[in-house]
Design an enzyme around this catalytic site. Structure first.
Site, PDB file in Angstrom:
ATOM      1  N   HIS A 273       0.865  -1.182   0.000  1.00 44.49           N
ATOM      2  CA  HIS A 273       0.000   0.000   0.000  1.00 44.49           C
ATOM      3  C   HIS A 273       0.900   1.229   0.000  1.00 44.49           C
ATOM      4  O   HIS A 273       2.040   1.203   0.479  1.00 44.49           O
ATOM      5  CB  HIS A 273      -0.861  -0.046   1.264  1.00 44.49           C
ATOM      6  CG  HIS A 273      -1.936   0.982   1.351  1.00 44.49           C
ATOM      7  ND1 HIS A 273      -1.679   2.296   1.696  1.00 44.49           N
ATOM      8  CD2 HIS A 273      -3.280   0.899   1.182  1.00 44.49           C
ATOM      9  CE1 HIS A 273      -2.824   2.970   1.736  1.00 44.49           C
ATOM     10  NE2 HIS A 273      -3.806   2.148   1.417  1.00 44.49           N
ATOM     11  N   ASP A 350       2.998  -4.466   8.138  1.00 43.43           N
ATOM     12  CA  ASP A 350       1.748  -3.734   7.975  1.00 43.43           C
ATOM     13  C   ASP A 350       0.620  -4.758   8.102  1.00 43.43           C
ATOM     14  O   ASP A 350       0.378  -5.556   7.201  1.00 43.43           O
ATOM     15  CB  ASP A 350       1.737  -3.054   6.599  1.00 43.43           C
ATOM     16  CG  ASP A 350       0.408  -2.394   6.254  1.00 43.43           C
ATOM     17  OD1 ASP A 350      -0.588  -2.603   6.975  1.00 43.43           O
ATOM     18  OD2 ASP A 350       0.359  -1.677   5.230  1.00 43.43           O
ATOM     19  N   GLN A 353      -4.601  -5.249   6.800  1.00 38.80           N
ATOM     20  CA  GLN A 353      -5.543  -6.166   6.151  1.00 38.80           C
ATOM     21  C   GLN A 353      -5.533  -7.552   6.782  1.00 38.80           C
ATOM     22  O   GLN A 353      -6.229  -8.454   6.291  1.00 38.80           O
ATOM     23  CB  GLN A 353      -5.201  -6.279   4.663  1.00 38.80           C
ATOM     24  CG  GLN A 353      -5.363  -5.001   3.887  1.00 38.80           C
ATOM     25  CD  GLN A 353      -6.804  -4.525   3.826  1.00 38.80           C
ATOM     26  OE1 GLN A 353      -7.735  -5.308   3.892  1.00 38.80           O
ATOM     27  NE2 GLN A 353      -6.985  -3.216   3.698  1.00 38.80           N
ATOM     28  N   LYS A 376     -10.349  -1.199  10.339  1.00 43.51           N
ATOM     29  CA  LYS A 376     -10.277  -2.415   9.531  1.00 43.51           C
ATOM     30  C   LYS A 376     -10.724  -3.642  10.324  1.00 43.51           C
ATOM     31  O   LYS A 376     -10.848  -4.729   9.757  1.00 43.51           O
ATOM     32  CB  LYS A 376      -8.840  -2.650   9.045  1.00 43.51           C
ATOM     33  CG  LYS A 376      -8.199  -1.500   8.298  1.00 43.51           C
ATOM     34  CD  LYS A 376      -8.738  -1.309   6.908  1.00 43.51           C
ATOM     35  CE  LYS A 376      -7.860  -0.310   6.137  1.00 43.51           C
ATOM     36  NZ  LYS A 376      -8.375  -0.046   4.786  1.00 43.51           N
ATOM     37  N   CYS A 514      -4.859   2.631  -3.636  1.00 45.92           N
ATOM     38  CA  CYS A 514      -3.638   3.137  -2.987  1.00 45.92           C
ATOM     39  C   CYS A 514      -2.522   2.107  -3.031  1.00 45.92           C
ATOM     40  O   CYS A 514      -1.750   1.952  -2.066  1.00 45.92           O
ATOM     41  CB  CYS A 514      -3.921   3.562  -1.543  1.00 45.92           C
ATOM     42  SG  CYS A 514      -5.026   4.965  -1.406  1.00 45.92           S
TER      43      CYS A 514
END
Length: 557
Positions: A273, A350, A353, A376, A514
């Site tokens: 991302h 990260d 997700q 999220k 993104c």
């Protein structure tokens, strides 16, 4: 009498604690009458805190516990038979039944209890097996079933917890398939936010009054919940931020400024991302460091041999998404981390997700940094967290300056607090941190593994059905995937498909999401991206696929 609140099976829905900061008054009275918890409210509060520190799967909100005990002890006993009460609705203390709806507790199930895959007969013969479900070191805890016995993963009951799912869009029932962008909030998260503003609202840490104490306890309890959810050794390893993007920028500007120099290497992946690309470009420009990129193959999997060849003695940081927001690829972060550590590099993961779709254990993973966003994972927007190893946090300088992060200030010099306060300048997003804790409690109570197993069954059903649409090409076909079903449809721009689906009440996202480098890797500037959460159903997938067939036929496919 023990002063510790029983953990595990000792303090669950059947025994008075209804989760997500809600308590059944009758259930708590039963515990008090049995001597299962101390009668003194302050002792009860201390015991609950001890239970939290012991790692209970159902973490009580310590700020409310003493107040509820006082109310219960002041009430006359309710008439009727004795014995443990039946599991009841979640009740947010302090509100009357007439002013606040009760939220039912959904059943919880472990993956072993999963029944046949949802969807039309023959859609899938067997539920899939996923490495992170079968091998996760906290599998027993993450699939924990509260007292009172298990039940099936009843998605319709769970959907009833999310009020927005009853909305109608363009005259049609909403089918929300845009969960990679943001997830919806269960009623108890909404209620918890309302309760904070109605009963606890204050600034934290410095106030010498009751509301400040309540707000501080709720805020720091939220930090403990996040640490527990991530498998972090201590709440002191958790810094509250606005979300994944701010967390990554914090690491880049704080750790990066002091640990990167000209010629040092930062390794990223082609999946990233923009939030895990642009901050590293900025710090590279400031320090003279260089970026290297791990490529992906035609299915969207990392080329691990190429990754090994990229690592050198100048590699200082590897930054990688655990799950791609465009392809859904699940990255083998444990292998990535081990290789980076052998090369002497730190690793940032990260997790934006990942946290809603699989269990996370940062200690077992051995990540140096882990970032995620509350919105999220069924929590509020504007709140997230950064985990970092304690020895790394201790060495990091502040990124932003202001109140709250200092221990002493003169015009000549400033002394800073220890982590995590050192990195939380100014007034934090207190209410949304508390709301995030409610969301994580909610997901934990459902069972992270059970939710993941159900969601993957719907994902596989959807992928199989979508492949039957003439002219549709799936983007990202790695064997290990989560949530995301990106595609392009011959004869249509992605924005046209998104608009057509919206007209039928089906919410998806179209664009580059993104993550332009990985979208371009597959030869496109934009793709259509349906993405799932554990409240989605095969019936919603059927609506999506039927409309895609209609669009395909309209262009002669």
């Amino acid at each position: 009498m023990s002063t510790g609140i029983p953990t595990g099976n000792g303090f669950g829905a059947a025994n008075g604690f209804n989760g997500a900061n809600g308590f059944s008054a009758d259930g708590l009275r039963t515990l008090l009458s049995r001597g299962a918890v101390p009668a003194d409210p302050q002792e009860l509060s201390r015991g609950a805190n001890a239970g939290t520190q012991q790692g209970s799967a159902w973490l009580p909100d310590v700020a409310m516990l003493a107040r509820i005990a006082e109310e219960v002890l002041a009430e006359p006993p309710a008439p009727g038979p004795t014995g443990p009460p039946a599991p009841g609705p979640v009740v947010v203390p302090g509100f009357d039944d007439d002013t606040l709806p009760h939220v039912p507790l959904p059943p919880v199930v472990t993956p072993e209890m999963m029944g046949p895959t949802p969807g039309p007969p023959g859609a899938m013969a067997d539920a899939p097996t996923f490495y992170f479900i079968t091998e996760h070191p906290q599998a027993a805890l993450l699939a924990a079933t509260p007292p009172g016995g298990p039940g099936p993963f009843d998605v319709e009951t769970i959907r009833g917890d999310f009020p927005i799912l009853t909305e109608r869009v363009h005259g049609r029932q909403l089918a929300y398939l845009d969960n990679a962008a943001t997830t919806h909030k269960p009623q108890e998260v909404i209620d918890r936010l309302a309760y904070f503003y109605a009963r606890e609202n204050s600034n934290v840490h410095r106030g010498a009054h009751a509301l400040a104490e309540r707000a501080t306890e709720a805020y720091e309890d939220a930090r403990s919940v996040v640490a527990d959810f991530l498998g972090a050794p201590s709440p002191d390893n958790v810094v509250f931020t606005r979300g994944t993007t701010e967390s990554i920028n914090l690491v880049a500007q704080s750790w990066g400024r002091d640990n990167l120099a000209a010629g040092d290497e930062i390794v990223l992946t082609q999946l990233e991302h923009h939030a895990n690309i642009v901050p590293w470009q900025l710090i590279a420009e400031q320090t003279g460091a260089v970026l290297k990129v791990i490529p992906v193959d035609d299915t969207g999997q990392l080329q691990l041999d190429d990754y090994a060849a990229l690592l050198t003695d100048r590699t200082k940081l590897v930054a990688v998404s655990q799950v791609s927001n465009v392809l859904g690829t699940i990255v083998p972060v444990e292998a990535v981390i081990q290789a980076a550590h052998r090369a002497g590099a730190r690793v940032l993961v990260d997790g934006a997700q990942a946290v809603a779709h699989m269990p996370v254990d940062v200690k077992a993973m051995d990540a140096d940094f882990y970032a995620f966003s509350g919105h999220k994972v069924f929590g509020p927007t504007g709140i997230g967290a950064l985990y970092a190893k304690p020895e790394v946090l201790e060495q990091m300088a502040p990124w932003q300056g202001g109140g709250n992060m200092i221990s002493d200030v003169t015009f000549e010099r400033t002394r800073y607090q220890r982590p995590p306060a050192r990195f939380e300048a100014g007034t934090g997003n207190i209410a949304d941190a508390v709301g995030l804790a409610a969301a994580l409690r909610y997901l934990r109570r459902l069972g992270v593994l059970a939710a993941a197993a159900y969601e993957h069954s719907v994902l596989d059903y959807a992928a199989s059905a979508m492949k039957q649409v003439p002219g549709l090409t799936m983007i990202g076909t790695a064997p290990d995937k989560a949530s995301v079903l990106s595609f392009v449809l011959d004869g249509y721009e992605p924005e046209e498909v998104g608009s057509a689906l919206d007209s039928k009440g089906i919410a998806v996202r179209s664009g580059h999401h993104c993550a332009q480098p990985v979208v371009r890797r597959f030869g496109h500037e934009a793709v259509v991206r349906p993405s799932l959460a554990m409240y989605n159903t095969c019936a919603e997938v059927d609506r999506l696929v039927a409309e895609l067939h209609r669009l395909s036929a309209a262009r002669g496919r």
